[in-house]
Motif scaffolding. Structure first.
Motif, PDB file in Angstrom:
ATOM      1  N   GLY A  11       0.791  -1.234   0.000  1.00 10.34           N
ATOM      2  CA  GLY A  11       0.000   0.000   0.000  1.00 10.34           C
ATOM      3  C   GLY A  11       0.817   1.275   0.000  1.00 10.34           C
ATOM      4  O   GLY A  11       0.247   2.362  -0.033  1.00 10.34           O
ATOM      5  N   THR A  12       2.145   1.160   0.041  1.00 11.24           N
ATOM      6  CA  THR A  12       3.011   2.339   0.111  1.00 11.24           C
ATOM      7  C   THR A  12       3.813   2.470  -1.177  1.00 11.24           C
ATOM      8  O   THR A  12       4.450   1.510  -1.625  1.00 11.24           O
ATOM      9  N   LYS A  46      -2.592  12.071   8.813  1.00  8.12           N
ATOM     10  CA  LYS A  46      -1.891  12.943   7.859  1.00  8.12           C
ATOM     11  C   LYS A  46      -0.820  12.206   7.076  1.00  8.12           C
ATOM     12  O   LYS A  46      -0.650  12.434   5.863  1.00  8.12           O
ATOM     13  N   LEU A  47      -0.070  11.341   7.744  1.00  3.88           N
ATOM     14  CA  LEU A  47       1.115  10.740   7.128  1.00  3.88           C
ATOM     15  C   LEU A  47       0.852   9.411   6.447  1.00  3.88           C
ATOM     16  O   LEU A  47       1.677   8.946   5.666  1.00  3.88           O
ATOM     17  N   THR A  85      -5.387   0.906   8.497  1.00  2.00           N
ATOM     18  CA  THR A  85      -4.361  -0.072   8.865  1.00  2.00           C
ATOM     19  C   THR A  85      -3.275   0.572   9.710  1.00  2.00           C
ATOM     20  O   THR A  85      -2.861   0.019  10.747  1.00  2.00           O
ATOM     21  N   MET A  86      -2.814   1.758   9.299  1.00  2.00           N
ATOM     22  CA  MET A  86      -1.790   2.448  10.081  1.00  2.00           C
ATOM     23  C   MET A  86      -2.342   2.916  11.424  1.00  2.00           C
ATOM     24  O   MET A  86      -1.622   2.923  12.429  1.00  2.00           O
ATOM     25  N   MET A  87      -3.627   3.279  11.458  1.00  6.85           N
ATOM     26  CA  MET A  87      -4.238   3.629  12.738  1.00  6.85           C
ATOM     27  C   MET A  87      -4.265   2.402  13.646  1.00  6.85           C
ATOM     28  O   MET A  87      -4.050   2.501  14.864  1.00  6.85           O
ATOM     29  N   GLY A  88      -4.510   1.239  13.049  1.00  3.02           N
ATOM     30  CA  GLY A  88      -4.471   0.008  13.825  1.00  3.02           C
ATOM     31  C   GLY A  88      -3.090  -0.269  14.387  1.00  3.02           C
ATOM     32  O   GLY A  88      -2.946  -0.686  15.541  1.00  3.02           O
ATOM     33  N   ARG A 118       7.282   8.927   5.271  1.00  2.00           N
ATOM     34  CA  ARG A 118       6.232   9.281   6.238  1.00  2.00           C
ATOM     35  C   ARG A 118       5.788   8.071   7.060  1.00  2.00           C
ATOM     36  O   ARG A 118       5.543   8.197   8.268  1.00  2.00           O
ATOM     37  N   VAL A 119       5.684   6.914   6.411  1.00  2.00           N
ATOM     38  CA  VAL A 119       5.358   5.689   7.149  1.00  2.00           C
ATOM     39  C   VAL A 119       6.437   5.411   8.188  1.00  2.00           C
ATOM     40  O   VAL A 119       6.150   4.985   9.317  1.00  2.00           O
TER      41      VAL A 119
END
Length: 509
Positions: A284-285, A434-435, A443-446, A293-294
Motif C-alpha cells: 500500500g506504500t 496525515k502521514l 491499517t496504520m491507525m491500527g 512518512r510511514v
C-alpha cells in the motif's frame, strides 16, 4: 457533503459532533469497566470478587488493556478492505455492550449456586468480547474524524483535540457512576452501567449518522448513499453473533489445550500477524515520500510505547495507591477509590480547549512545535509527574507503617500527566491520518493502536520489573523513580531526533 460547507460544531464540521458523542459514550463504557477491573479482581470472595493476588490482577489488566489496542489492527484492515468504517463501528458497539453485560453477569452469579469456574468462564468471555468489539470500533471512529478534514486543514489538530474532549467527558463520568455503583453498591451494577453507556453510544451514532455524509460507508458504495441498507444490517448482526460465538469457543477450548499447543498458537498468530502487516504496508506504500512518512509513524509508535507504559499506571499502581495510601475521608464519607480515575479526564476537558487554541496561536507565529517535539514535551511532563509520585510514595511509606497522605498528591500527578497526554495523544492520532498512504489509513491507525497495546502491557509489568531489579541488584528500586528516569531519557532522545523526523515528514505538519 462538502468538508467545508458546515462548520456548526465549534467552527468544525457538524459530523464531528456525531463522532464526539458516540466516542464519549464508548469511553464511558470502557473507563467505567477499567476503573473497576483491578479492584474487582482483588476483592474478596465474600464481597463478590475473585480474591486475586495484586500482581496477577495487574497482569490480567495489562493483557486486557494491551489486547484492546491489538485488535484494532484487524478491525482497521477489515474496514479498509471489506466493511467500511461505519459498519465496523456498529459491530464494535453492539459487541462491546454484550461484553459488558457478561461481566455484570459474572458478578451477579456471586451468591448463587453457580460455580466459580462458570463465573470465571463468563468473566473471561466478557473480556474477550470487549477486546474484539473494541477492535472494530476504536480505529475506525478516529479515522472518520480525520476524513472530515483535508490533510493541511489547520483545524485538523484542533478537531482531534475536541474529539479527545469527548473521550474524556466519558472517561470523567464513568468512574463517578459505574465506579461508585460497582465499588460501593455491587460490582454487577457498575458493569451494567458501563454496558448501558455502550448501547447509548451506538444508538446515537445510528440516529446522527446522516451528518457524516458518505464518510465511512462500505467500499464501492455509491457516493450519494448516506445510510446503510438492510443487507448491511444483516451483515452487522452476523459479525456480532460470529464474534460472540468465536470468543466463547476460544475460552472453552483454550483451557482444554496442552500448554505447549496454546504457546505454539500464540507464536504462530504473532508472527503471521507481523508478516501480514508488513506485506500490507509494502503493497500500500508507493514512492520515497510515502515510505519516509510511514517510517515516521513507526518510529514515533516505538516512543508511544514508552509514554503509555508510564501513563497507564493509572489503572494499576495508582489505583492501588488511591485505595491503600490516600486519605479518602471527608468527614464520615469515604471517597470511592475509583473516583480518582476521573481526575485525568476532568483535566483533559478543562485544558484541551486551551491546548487546541495554543497550537493555533503558535502556528500563526511560526512557533508551533513539530510533532516529534510535541512528543518530547509529553515525555518530559510524564517524567516530572513520576518524580512527584515517587516523593508521595516515599512520604506515605517512609515510616514503620503506612501514612495516609493528601489526595492532592495524586491530583498533581494526574495534572502533569494530562499535560503530557495533550502534547502527545491527540497529536499522534492526527499525525497518523496525515502521514498514512491513502489506502492504509485505517491499517496504520491500527498499528498506532498496537503501540498503545504494547505500552499498556508493559505498564502492567512495571511493578514486577522493579521487584526483579531489586532482587538482582540487592537494593531498593522504587517503581515510580524507575519510570521517571526512563521517561526523562526518552524525552532527551526525542529532542535529538526531532530535526531528522521533521525532514522525513516532507512538509506535513
Amino acid at each position: 457533503m462538502s468538508r467545508d460547507s458546515n462548520k456548526a460544531f465549534f467552527g468544525h464540521p457538524i459530523g464531528l459532533s456525531t463522532l464526539f458523542a458516540s466516542e464519549m459514550w464508548e469511553r464511558f463504557s470502557y473507563y467505567g469497566m477499567r476503573a473497576l477491573l483491578v479492584l474487582f479482581l482483588t476483592a474478596t470472595f465474600a464481597s463478590g470478587g475473585f480474591e486475586m493476588a495484586e500482581l496477577d490482577a495487574f497482569t490480567i489488566y495489562g493483557i486486557f488493556t494491551g489486547l484492546v489496542y491489538v485488535t484494532p489492527i484487524i478491525g482497521g484492515m477489515l474496514a479498509d478492505k471489506v466493511l467500511g468504517q461505519r459498519k465496523s463501528i456498529y459491530i464494535g458497539g453492539l459487541t462491546m455492550a454484550i461484553g459488558q453485560f457478561l461481566l455484570a453477569t459474572s458478578a451477579w452469579l456471586h451468591g448463587t449456586d453457580a460455580s466459580m469456574e462458570l463465573r470465571q468462564t463468563i468473566f473471561y468471555a466478557g473480556l474477550g468480547i470487549l477486546i474484539s468489539g473494541n477492535g472494530f470500533f476504536k480505529p475506525n471512529i478516529s479515522t472518520m474524524v480525520g476524513e472530515l478534514y483535508d490533510n493541511n486543514d489547520p483545524r485538523k489538530d484542533g478537531g482531534f483535540t475536541i474529539f479527545y474532549m469527548g473521550i474524556n467527558i466519558g472517561a470523567f463520568l464513568s468512574p463517578l457512576v459505574a465506579g461508585k455503583l460497582g465499588e460501593q453498591v455491587a460490582w454487577q451494577y457498575g458493569f451494567l452501567a458501563a454496558g448501558t453507556g455502550m448501547v447509548l453510544g451506538t444508538v446515537w451514532f445510528f440516529v446522527r449518522s446522516h451528518t457524516l455524509g458518505h464518510i465511512g460507508m462500505p467500499p464501492k458504495v455509491k457516493a450519494d448513499r448516506v445510510r446503510l441498507a438492510v443487507k448491511d444490517w444483516f451483515n452487522i448482526l452476523t459479525y456480532v453473533a460470529g464474534v460472540v460465538g468465536l470468543i466463547f469457543a476460544v475460552i472453552l477450548g483454550w483451557g482444554a489445550m496442552p500448554s505447549i499447543v496454546s504457546t505454539i498458537i500464540i507464536y504462530v498468530l504473532a508472527i503471521g500477524g507481523i508478516l501480514f502487516l508488513a506485506t500490507s504496508i509494502f503493497r500500500g506504500t508507493n514512492g520515497k515520500t510515502e515510505w519516509s512518512r510511514v517510517g515516521v509513524i513507526l518510529v514515533l509508535a516505538v516512543f508511544n510505547i514508552f509514554f503509555w507504559s508510564g501513563f497507564e499506571q493509572a489503572g494499576t499502581t495508582f489505583n492501588i495507591f488511591a485505595r491503600d495510601n490516600t486519605n479518602r475521608m471527608i468527614g464520615n464519607w469515604e471517597i470511592p477509590a475509583t473516583w480518582f480515575q476521573s481526575i485525568n479526564a476532568f483535566y483533559i476537558v478543562a485544558f484541551a480547549p486551551l491546548f487546541s487554541i495554543l497550537w493555533v496561536k503558535l502556528d500563526k507565529k511560526n512557533l508551533n512545535p513539530n510533532t516529534p517535539m510535541k512528543f518530547a514535551w509529553g515525555m518530559t511532563m510524564l517524567a516530572v509527574g513520576f518524580v512527584v509520585m515517587a516523593i508521595a510514595y516515599t512520604r506515605s511509606t517512609g515510616g514503620s507503617e503506612v501514612k495516609l497522605i493528601s489526595p492532592m498528591w495524586l491530583a498533581m500527578v494526574y495534572m502533569l500527566h494530562t499535560f503530557g497526554e495533550l502534547c502527545l495523544s491527540p497529536i499522534g492520532l492526527s499525525m497518523v491520518t496525515k502521514l498514512s498512504p491513502p489506502k492504509l489509513v485505517s491499517t496504520m491507525m491500527g498499528i498506532w493502536m498496537g503501540s498503545y497495546a504494547a505500552g499498556n502491557f508493559v505498564a502492567s509489568q512495571m511493578k514486577a520489573i522493579s521487584i526483579k531489579l531489586e532482587t538482582a541488584l540487592d537494593t531498593e528500586i522504587q517503581v515510580f523513580w524507575m519510570i521517571a528516569i526512563q521517561s526523562a531519557i526518552i524525552a532527551v532522545i526525542l529532542i535529538l531526533l526531532s530535526p531528522w523526523l521533521k525532514r522525513m515528514m516532507h512538509g506535513i505538519k
